[in-house]
Every structure is written in C-alpha cells, then in structure tokens.
Design a protein around this motif. Sequence first.
Motif, PDB file in Angstrom:
ATOM      1  N   UNK A 116      36.377 -55.796  29.153  1.00  0.00           N
ATOM      2  CA  UNK A 116      35.113 -56.287  29.671  1.00  0.00           C
ATOM      3  C   UNK A 116      34.539 -55.365  30.734  1.00  0.00           C
ATOM      4  N   UNK A 117      35.390 -54.905  31.633  1.00  0.00           N
ATOM      5  CA  UNK A 117      34.948 -54.011  32.697  1.00  0.00           C
ATOM      6  C   UNK A 117      34.593 -52.640  32.142  1.00  0.00           C
ATOM      7  N   UNK A 118      35.243 -52.247  31.034  1.00  0.00           N
ATOM      8  CA  UNK A 118      34.974 -50.927  30.470  1.00  0.00           C
ATOM      9  C   UNK A 118      33.549 -50.804  29.947  1.00  0.00           C
ATOM     10  N   UNK A 119      32.920 -51.943  29.616  1.00  0.00           N
ATOM     11  CA  UNK A 119      31.533 -51.899  29.146  1.00  0.00           C
ATOM     12  C   UNK A 119      30.581 -51.381  30.227  1.00  0.00           C
ATOM     13  N   UNK A 120      30.971 -51.591  31.495  1.00  0.00           N
ATOM     14  CA  UNK A 120      30.149 -51.105  32.604  1.00  0.00           C
ATOM     15  C   UNK A 120      30.038 -49.585  32.553  1.00  0.00           C
ATOM     16  N   UNK A 121      31.074 -48.922  32.086  1.00  0.00           N
ATOM     17  CA  UNK A 121      31.039 -47.465  31.963  1.00  0.00           C
ATOM     18  C   UNK A 121      30.558 -46.999  30.608  1.00  0.00           C
ATOM     19  N   UNK A 122      30.846 -47.794  29.549  1.00  0.00           N
ATOM     20  CA  UNK A 122      30.482 -47.365  28.202  1.00  0.00           C
ATOM     21  C   UNK A 122      28.966 -47.359  27.989  1.00  0.00           C
ATOM     22  N   UNK A 123      28.260 -48.349  28.531  1.00  0.00           N
ATOM     23  CA  UNK A 123      26.808 -48.427  28.312  1.00  0.00           C
ATOM     24  C   UNK A 123      26.072 -47.223  28.900  1.00  0.00           C
ATOM     25  N   UNK A 124      26.271 -46.874  30.202  1.00  0.00           N
ATOM     26  CA  UNK A 124      25.570 -45.686  30.718  1.00  0.00           C
ATOM     27  C   UNK A 124      26.020 -44.394  30.040  1.00  0.00           C
ATOM     28  N   UNK A 125      27.289 -44.332  29.616  1.00  0.00           N
ATOM     29  CA  UNK A 125      27.745 -43.126  28.926  1.00  0.00           C
ATOM     30  C   UNK A 125      27.017 -42.979  27.589  1.00  0.00           C
ATOM     31  N   UNK A 126      26.888 -44.087  26.843  1.00  0.00           N
ATOM     32  CA  UNK A 126      26.184 -44.028  25.549  1.00  0.00           C
ATOM     33  C   UNK A 126      24.706 -43.689  25.732  1.00  0.00           C
ATOM     34  N   UNK A 127      24.086 -44.266  26.770  1.00  0.00           N
ATOM     35  CA  UNK A 127      22.675 -43.976  27.041  1.00  0.00           C
ATOM     36  C   UNK A 127      22.499 -42.501  27.397  1.00  0.00           C
ATOM     37  N   UNK A 128      23.409 -41.963  28.197  1.00  0.00           N
ATOM     38  CA  UNK A 128      23.327 -40.555  28.574  1.00  0.00           C
ATOM     39  C   UNK A 128      23.475 -39.635  27.381  1.00  0.00           C
ATOM     40  N   UNK A 129      24.421 -39.940  26.491  1.00  0.00           N
ATOM     41  CA  UNK A 129      24.625 -39.114  25.299  1.00  0.00           C
ATOM     42  C   UNK A 129      23.391 -39.188  24.401  1.00  0.00           C
ATOM     43  N   UNK A 130      22.827 -40.399  24.252  1.00  0.00           N
ATOM     44  CA  UNK A 130      21.635 -40.555  23.411  1.00  0.00           C
ATOM     45  C   UNK A 130      20.445 -39.782  23.981  1.00  0.00           C
ATOM     46  N   UNK A 131      20.314 -39.768  25.315  1.00  0.00           N
ATOM     47  CA  UNK A 131      19.188 -39.059  25.925  1.00  0.00           C
ATOM     48  C   UNK A 131      19.313 -37.550  25.785  1.00  0.00           C
ATOM     49  N   UNK A 132      20.530 -37.044  25.590  1.00  0.00           N
ATOM     50  CA  UNK A 132      20.745 -35.602  25.471  1.00  0.00           C
ATOM     51  C   UNK A 132      20.469 -35.093  24.073  1.00  0.00           C
ATOM     52  N   UNK A 133      20.208 -36.015  23.143  1.00  0.00           N
ATOM     53  CA  UNK A 133      19.886 -35.600  21.774  1.00  0.00           C
ATOM     54  C   UNK A 133      18.387 -35.686  21.555  1.00  0.00           C
ATOM     55  N   UNK A 134      17.886 -34.837  20.692  1.00  0.00           N
ATOM     56  CA  UNK A 134      16.438 -34.776  20.479  1.00  0.00           C
ATOM     57  C   UNK A 134      15.925 -35.981  19.717  1.00  0.00           C
ATOM     58  N   UNK A 135      16.727 -36.567  18.843  1.00  0.00           N
ATOM     59  CA  UNK A 135      16.310 -37.715  18.046  1.00  0.00           C
ATOM     60  C   UNK A 135      17.513 -38.607  17.795  1.00  0.00           C
TER      61      UNK A 135
END
Length: 395
Positions: A116-135
């Motif tokens: 449950x606590x790991x989601x606090x780190x997984x969400x911003x990590x996924x958002x950051x990876x998605x923002x680094x891709x062009x599409x």
Amino acid sequence: MCSRVEQAWRWCAPRADAVAAAVLTVGAAVSLGVGGLFGSPLTLLSSVALLVFVALVSVRRRHPVVVAAASGGILLLPSFILRGTDVYVGSVALTTLGLAAVFLYAYALGSDSPWGFSLVGLIPLSVGVASATAAFNPLVGMVTVGPWLAGLLVASRRRVAAELEGLALELELERELFSAESVRYERARIARELHDIVAHSVSLIVVQAGAGERLAMVDPESAAESFDSISEAARQAEVEIKRLTELLGTSHSASPLTGLRIVGELVNRAQASGLRVLCHFRGQVDGLSEQSTEASYRLVQEALTNAMKHASGAPITVTVRGRDDDVQIEVVNGPARADRSGLEGLGGGHGLTGMRERIAGCGGTFAAGPTSERGWRVSASLPRHLRFGAVPVER
C-alpha cells in the motif's frame, strides 16, 4: 575456482546497489560527454539531473518510496527545462540506462516496502517515466508496474520463507522438549519398575526378618523357614531386576510373562512367606497383551506390598475375573490385625499413582479406596485388546 566465485559473490552481494549505481552513473556520464550534452547551461542541468537519477540506485533499498518519488520528480524536469527531453530520449544508451534504473526502483518498491505504501512511490515514478516519452508507450507499464508486481511476489515468497523458518525453529524446539520429556518419562518408568520390585521384596524380607527374630529362641525350625523366605524374596528380586535389565536393553522383552497365571505364582510366594492371602481365578483370564499382563502383575504386587505396610496381619484376597471384553483384577485386604509393621516409611508414596498410570497406559480403568469393613480395595479393568486415544481413569 568455485571458492573464488563464492568469495567474489559474498563481497559483491551487500554492495550490489552501490556497484550498479556506479556502473549506471559512469555509463550515463560517458554517454552525456560523448553527446556533448554538458555544453550549454540547459542541457548541463538536465544532464546533472540524469546523473542524480541513476546515482539514487545506491540507496533504493534503504528508502525505496522516497527514492522512487524523487526519481519521478527528476524525470519531470524536461517539462520545465527547454530541450530537456532530448537529453532523456535522444540517446539509445541513455534511454537504456534510464530504463534499467526505473526497473530497479520499481522492483525495490514491491520487494522492500508495504504494497500500500509502495503506491506512493510507484505513481510519481510512472508519471515521470510517461512524461519522458514523446507519446503513449506501453513500455512505461512494463518497466514500472511489471517490476513492482515481481517485487511484491518476491516479498510474499520471502515472508512465506520466514514463516516456514519460524515454524521449523518451533518444531525443532518442540522436538527437543519432546525428547527431554521422553527421557523424563522413561526415567520415571524405570524408577517405578524398580520401586515395585524392590519395595515388595524388601517388605517381605523385613516381615520375615522380624518373624525370624521372634522365633529364633522359641521355634528354631520356624525361624529357619523365615530365613529361607528371606532368601527366596531376595532371589526373586534379583530375577525381576535381571528381567528389567533385559527389557531395557532390547526392543522387546527377553523373557516375556506367561499370562495372568504369573499372578498366582506371586501369591504363592507371598503365602510361603507367611502372608494370609488367597487368589481366585474366574472365567477366561487369558488373552491379555504382554503390556496388560505386566501391568496386572505389578498392580497385584504393589497392592500386596501396601497391605503388608498398612494392614499388618490382615487377610488379603486377590480375584482375577475374565469377562467378554476385559479382565477385572481386584485386591481386597481387611483391617490391620497386628501391631504396626514398621514398613510405613518405605517407598516414595507414589504406589497408587504408579498403578493408575500403568492401567491407564493399557486403556483400562483403575479405582482404589476403603471398604465398608475398614479395609482397602484396589481394582482394575483391562481390555483384552489395547485401546488407543483417550483413556478413562476412575479416581
């Protein structure tokens, strides 16, 4: 060769994250330098951020949630820095190194922090990876959610392994306690056997010695008979102790008892020593197991000993009665008819307890108590076949 590999692995295992961080950081620095991305202030800032991003691998297990959230924030920098995106996706080498770091961060979230606590780190990590891709790119889920789920599985297996190890330790402790209890039980059993043998024989010897002393000057012939009874009691004690030794030294009795008729022989020896004791066999008394036969013999032996101790001169009746499913044994003595025997202090006071345990061990019932004529009755009922499970014991 194997020993060297093992030594190298032992050295590297606790330093794996530091080694991985060093490799990723050096690789990223070389790639950035080759690409000339340290030239302008904008690309320099993004390049330094990328180096920090991969260097955080060294502390991913100690602070997995904080590191993952910080890494996601670093990946968001291109949204605020011009041309920053080119730093992350413009080089295959840099992209590969970055994805490797993301994989390690996501795996650490699943394996080293509560899900449950790991989601606090997984969400911003996924958002950051998605923002680094062009599409839209399905690779984002593969390098974030996939390793995270794998980490959760490994953590689950790790917990199961820890629980199994704990259970193994508990079982080992229980085994040691059971072994100690078995040793204690076996010592108690041996002590009980010796008590039954020695107490009975010593009681006969004391009684006959007292009688012989009184008759020595009055009736030498009767005194000689008393001394013969003493010798016979001592010989019988020797025989029974030898039999006990043989029994303890082998997995089965070296000289098994020959049915309940052995009780009659015990009563005959008691009669020969001067005791007023009668024995009656009624019905079919054969068919008991060796364990039940041994218990019956010791029951009668202990009952006779107690009668000699506490009811000196009292008549004793031993009755062995065979029934359809069991054999009943009863020893009844009347009230004392002579002075104190002098045997009251012999033994440890565990005779009745020993008899009860013996009978219970054979699946039978046991009872002992006074009679209406101020005497004492000991009775037991033994099944013809051993019963397993709960054992009823009358108290």
